[in-house]
Design a protein around this motif. Structure first.
Motif, PDB file in Angstrom:
ATOM      1  N   UNK A  94       0.812  -1.225   0.000  1.00  0.00           N
ATOM      2  CA  UNK A  94       0.000   0.000   0.000  1.00  0.00           C
ATOM      3  C   UNK A  94       0.842   1.269   0.000  1.00  0.00           C
ATOM      4  N   UNK A  95       2.138   1.122  -0.027  1.00  0.00           N
ATOM      5  CA  UNK A  95       3.006   2.282  -0.040  1.00  0.00           C
ATOM      6  C   UNK A  95       4.433   1.887  -0.341  1.00  0.00           C
ATOM      7  N   UNK A  96       5.301   2.892  -0.426  1.00  0.00           N
ATOM      8  CA  UNK A  96       6.704   2.643  -0.720  1.00  0.00           C
ATOM      9  C   UNK A  96       7.494   3.880  -0.315  1.00  0.00           C
ATOM     10  N   UNK A  97       8.714   3.672   0.177  1.00  0.00           N
ATOM     11  CA  UNK A  97       9.585   4.794   0.495  1.00  0.00           C
ATOM     12  C   UNK A  97      10.941   4.551  -0.154  1.00  0.00           C
ATOM     13  N   UNK A  98      11.483   5.612  -0.757  1.00  0.00           N
ATOM     14  CA  UNK A  98      12.743   5.517  -1.487  1.00  0.00           C
ATOM     15  C   UNK A  98      13.757   6.512  -0.934  1.00  0.00           C
ATOM     16  N   UNK A  99      15.020   6.113  -0.936  1.00  0.00           N
ATOM     17  CA  UNK A  99      16.128   7.002  -0.600  1.00  0.00           C
ATOM     18  C   UNK A  99      17.125   6.934  -1.751  1.00  0.00           C
ATOM     19  N   UNK A 100      17.569   8.106  -2.194  1.00  0.00           N
ATOM     20  CA  UNK A 100      18.592   8.199  -3.238  1.00  0.00           C
ATOM     21  C   UNK A 100      19.942   8.433  -2.577  1.00  0.00           C
TER      22      UNK A 100
END
Length: 154
Positions: free
Chosen positions: A45-51
């Motif tokens: 239901x969601x996603x978190x990204x770090x570059x």
């Protein structure tokens, strides 16, 4: 630059989120008060990204289900890495992962005191949408959205 899926409460994500909250304090006088549950940014239901740039956390952003759309939250690039296209790359990654998860509409809240964010979103095809969420009644809030498609749908 390398973009990785992380949890919302991963130490690198937490540090970047703390930075963006301080950015809000500088620009608006307070942190973003929108209620956030880290579990909302966990698949499916969601996603978190770090570059990362050379191993250093440089940018972040996530999406969470919001009715029939996904809502972008915590889009941020640290000052040392601004002007390198990281925000546009992060936005593209968030849109792509939302499409891959079966979503077709992305919405977001930003504010008038973030002209660079508004310019990024508008240049990426975002348009005004009905006001929603925690800042629905806030005069300075800007609510934008976009229908996203996978390449085979174009």
């Amino acid at each position: 630059m390398k973009i990785e899926v992380t949890s919302y409460d991963h130490p690198d994500a937490v540090a970047l989120i703390a930075e963006v909250q301080q950015e809000y304090v500088v620009r608006y006088g307070e942190e973003d008060g929108t209620p956030v549950d880290p579990a909302e940014f966990a698949p499916p239901r969601g996603l978190f990204l770090v570059a990362y740039v050379d191993g250093t956390p440089a940018a972040c952003g996530g999406w969470r289900a919001h009715g029939t759309a996904v809502e972008l939250k915590r889009m941020y690039v640290t000052p040392a890495f601004r002007g390198r296209g990281l925000a546009r790359a992060m936005l593209a990654a968030l849109e792509r992962t939302a499409v891959e998860a079966g979503h077709r509409r992305v919405i977001l809240e930003t504010g008038q005191r973030q002209p660079e964010a508004i310019a990024l979103y508008e240049s990426s095809g975002y348009e005004p949408v009905p006001r929603f969420g925690y800042y629905a009644e806030a005069p300075e809030a800007v609510h934008l959205g976009k229908v996203v498609e996978c390449p085979s749908m174009r």
